[in-house]
Write a protein that holds these residues in place. Structure first.
Motif, PDB file in Angstrom:
ATOM      1  N   PHE A 125       2.923   0.269   0.297  1.00 20.42           N
ATOM      2  CA  PHE A 125       3.207  -1.056   0.856  1.00 20.42           C
ATOM      3  C   PHE A 125       2.810  -2.102  -0.172  1.00 20.42           C
ATOM      4  N   ASP A 126       3.698  -3.060  -0.395  1.00 24.53           N
ATOM      5  CA  ASP A 126       3.404  -4.144  -1.320  1.00 24.53           C
ATOM      6  C   ASP A 126       4.045  -5.410  -0.774  1.00 24.53           C
ATOM      7  N   ALA A 127       3.397  -6.521  -0.995  1.00 28.47           N
ATOM      8  CA  ALA A 127       3.933  -7.801  -0.536  1.00 28.47           C
ATOM      9  C   ALA A 127       3.495  -8.891  -1.488  1.00 28.47           C
ATOM     10  N   GLY A 128       4.257  -9.936  -1.550  1.00 23.73           N
ATOM     11  CA  GLY A 128       3.897 -11.077  -2.370  1.00 23.73           C
ATOM     12  C   GLY A 128       4.873 -12.212  -2.149  1.00 23.73           C
ATOM     13  N   ILE A 129       4.412 -13.403  -2.423  1.00 25.12           N
ATOM     14  CA  ILE A 129       5.266 -14.579  -2.329  1.00 25.12           C
ATOM     15  C   ILE A 129       5.177 -15.300  -3.657  1.00 25.12           C
ATOM     16  N   GLY A 130       6.316 -15.484  -4.270  1.00 29.78           N
ATOM     17  CA  GLY A 130       6.371 -16.119  -5.576  1.00 29.78           C
ATOM     18  C   GLY A 130       6.843 -17.556  -5.493  1.00 29.78           C
ATOM     19  N   MET A 131       7.596 -17.944  -6.484  1.00 25.60           N
ATOM     20  CA  MET A 131       8.057 -19.325  -6.579  1.00 25.60           C
ATOM     21  C   MET A 131       9.165 -19.634  -5.572  1.00 25.60           C
ATOM     22  N   GLU A 132      10.132 -18.707  -5.415  1.00 24.51           N
ATOM     23  CA  GLU A 132      11.311 -19.001  -4.601  1.00 24.51           C
ATOM     24  C   GLU A 132      11.523 -18.072  -3.417  1.00 24.51           C
ATOM     25  N   TYR A 133      10.834 -16.954  -3.378  1.00 24.51           N
ATOM     26  CA  TYR A 133      11.051 -16.030  -2.272  1.00 24.51           C
ATOM     27  C   TYR A 133       9.817 -15.165  -2.042  1.00 24.51           C
ATOM     28  N   GLY A 134       9.784 -14.599  -0.844  1.00 20.26           N
ATOM     29  CA  GLY A 134       8.749 -13.639  -0.498  1.00 20.26           C
ATOM     30  C   GLY A 134       9.381 -12.260  -0.414  1.00 20.26           C
ATOM     31  N   LYS A 135       8.607 -11.239  -0.757  1.00 19.82           N
ATOM     32  CA  LYS A 135       9.161  -9.892  -0.802  1.00 19.82           C
ATOM     33  C   LYS A 135       8.141  -8.903  -0.248  1.00 19.82           C
ATOM     34  N   ILE A 136       8.632  -7.995   0.575  1.00 18.71           N
ATOM     35  CA  ILE A 136       7.816  -6.911   1.107  1.00 18.71           C
ATOM     36  C   ILE A 136       8.522  -5.609   0.764  1.00 18.71           C
ATOM     37  N   ARG A 137       7.758  -4.668   0.218  1.00 14.93           N
ATOM     38  CA  ARG A 137       8.307  -3.354  -0.130  1.00 14.93           C
ATOM     39  C   ARG A 137       7.534  -2.285   0.621  1.00 14.93           C
ATOM     40  N   LEU A 138       8.276  -1.322   1.116  1.00 11.20           N
ATOM     41  CA  LEU A 138       7.692  -0.223   1.864  1.00 11.20           C
ATOM     42  C   LEU A 138       8.413   1.046   1.432  1.00 11.20           C
ATOM     43  N   ASN A 139       7.677   2.021   0.917  1.00 12.60           N
ATOM     44  CA  ASN A 139       8.251   3.302   0.494  1.00 12.60           C
ATOM     45  C   ASN A 139       7.513   4.419   1.209  1.00 12.60           C
ATOM     46  N   CYS A 140       8.269   5.390   1.714  1.00  9.11           N
ATOM     47  CA  CYS A 140       7.651   6.517   2.400  1.00  9.11           C
ATOM     48  C   CYS A 140       8.641   7.669   2.475  1.00  9.11           C
ATOM     49  N   LEU A 141       8.163   8.828   2.920  1.00  6.52           N
ATOM     50  CA  LEU A 141       9.050   9.948   3.184  1.00  6.52           C
ATOM     51  C   LEU A 141       9.798   9.686   4.489  1.00  6.52           C
ATOM     52  N   GLN A 142      10.973  10.300   4.615  1.00  4.98           N
ATOM     53  CA  GLN A 142      11.775  10.086   5.823  1.00  4.98           C
ATOM     54  C   GLN A 142      11.007  10.407   7.095  1.00  4.98           C
ATOM     55  N   GLU A 143      10.208  11.487   7.066  1.00  9.57           N
ATOM     56  CA  GLU A 143       9.496  11.877   8.286  1.00  9.57           C
ATOM     57  C   GLU A 143       8.384  10.889   8.659  1.00  9.57           C
ATOM     58  N   ASP A 144       7.971  10.036   7.711  1.00  8.26           N
ATOM     59  CA  ASP A 144       6.924   9.045   7.983  1.00  8.26           C
ATOM     60  C   ASP A 144       7.480   7.641   8.234  1.00  8.26           C
ATOM     61  N   PHE A 145       8.799   7.516   8.299  1.00  9.37           N
ATOM     62  CA  PHE A 145       9.402   6.188   8.393  1.00  9.37           C
ATOM     63  C   PHE A 145       9.001   5.461   9.677  1.00  9.37           C
ATOM     64  N   ASP A 146       8.975   6.147  10.806  1.00 18.03           N
ATOM     65  CA  ASP A 146       8.572   5.494  12.061  1.00 18.03           C
ATOM     66  C   ASP A 146       7.134   4.973  11.962  1.00 18.03           C
ATOM     67  N   LYS A 147       6.242   5.790  11.383  1.00 23.24           N
ATOM     68  CA  LYS A 147       4.850   5.376  11.205  1.00 23.24           C
ATOM     69  C   LYS A 147       4.771   4.165  10.270  1.00 23.24           C
ATOM     70  N   ALA A 148       5.585   4.182   9.209  1.00 19.52           N
ATOM     71  CA  ALA A 148       5.582   3.078   8.250  1.00 19.52           C
ATOM     72  C   ALA A 148       6.066   1.783   8.901  1.00 19.52           C
ATOM     73  N   LEU A 149       7.076   1.886   9.741  1.00 20.77           N
ATOM     74  CA  LEU A 149       7.571   0.688  10.434  1.00 20.77           C
ATOM     75  C   LEU A 149       6.529   0.121  11.396  1.00 20.77           C
ATOM     76  N   ILE A 150       5.757   0.982  12.014  1.00 19.51           N
ATOM     77  CA  ILE A 150       4.686   0.516  12.900  1.00 19.51           C
ATOM     78  C   ILE A 150       3.635  -0.245  12.090  1.00 19.51           C
ATOM     79  N   ILE A 151       3.276   0.304  10.921  1.00 14.67           N
ATOM     80  CA  ILE A 151       2.313  -0.385  10.052  1.00 14.67           C
ATOM     81  C   ILE A 151       2.869  -1.742   9.624  1.00 14.67           C
ATOM     82  N   LEU A 152       4.136  -1.765   9.226  1.00 12.72           N
ATOM     83  CA  LEU A 152       4.767  -3.023   8.806  1.00 12.72           C
ATOM     84  C   LEU A 152       4.776  -4.031   9.954  1.00 12.72           C
ATOM     85  N   ARG A 153       5.132  -3.571  11.140  1.00 18.93           N
ATOM     86  CA  ARG A 153       5.132  -4.462  12.301  1.00 18.93           C
ATOM     87  C   ARG A 153       3.741  -5.020  12.572  1.00 18.93           C
TER      88      ARG A 153
END
Length: 183
Positions: A125-153
């Motif tokens: 998980f990575d996040a940051g806000i720069g000069m013109e936009y904010g960006k959130i990145r989330l990488n995981c295995l397919q089987e962990d995607f539901d868990k990752a979305l819960i963390i992001l939420r």
């Protein structure tokens, strides 16, 4: 005194005509060796095959783009229009502060526990806000995607910005500025 000014002026005009006009008239300038090398470079035509994207609008009005591949890894990137260019003078630094707090899991979370939770589940998980936009990145295995979305939420919906996080961020920025000054 006037005579000296006239002679000086005529000398300047003579220098201009003697040295500048031939270059202007001929249209040729001396090229550096690097400029000559660059002009001689030739490249094959660039061929780009744009991958097919599925795009759709979510119920909340957000646009989503889906690029399917055969990988077992899911990469989610969210980009929002936010950043330092939207800050007022009295709010300078709020964008980077908000990005910092989101990246650390939200101020209501224990940053150490948040990172441990990510590491134990193999989620990046990575996040940051720069000069013109904010960006959130989330990488995981397919089987962990539901868990990752819960963390992001949880990070996006339950973050609160309490005084401890503000003070921690301020002290880190002050330390960074001190280090920059020392260098």
């Amino acid at each position: 005194m006037n005579r000296r000014k006239i002679i000086f002026g005529l000398a300047l005009v003579f220098i201009f005509f003697a040295f500048c006009i031939p270059v202007i008239v001929s249209g040729e300038e001396e090229k550096s060796q690097g400029a000559t090398i660059v002009e001689q470079m030739r490249f094959p035509e660039l061929k780009f095959n744009q991958p097919e994207l599925d795009n759709f609008i979510l119920k909340n009005g957000l646009s989503a783009y889906l690029l399917k591949n055969n990988s077992q890894i899911v990469n989610l990137t969210a980009i929002v229009r936010a950043g330092a260019i939207y800050e007022s003078r009295c709010g300078a630094g709020l964008a980077s502060f908000a990005g910092y707090v989101i990246k650390s899991g939200g101020a209501s979370k224990d940053c150490g526990k948040f990172n441990e939770r990510l590491n134990n589940s193999g989620i990046f998980f990575d996040a940051g806000i720069g000069m013109e936009y904010g960006k959130i990145r989330l990488n995981c295995l397919q089987e962990d995607f539901d868990k990752a979305l819960i963390i992001l939420r949880d990070v996006l919906m339950t973050s609160t910005y309490d005084g401890r996080a503000v003070n921690l961020c301020k002290s880190q920025i002050a330390e960074f500025m001190k280090q920059e000054k020392d260098e």
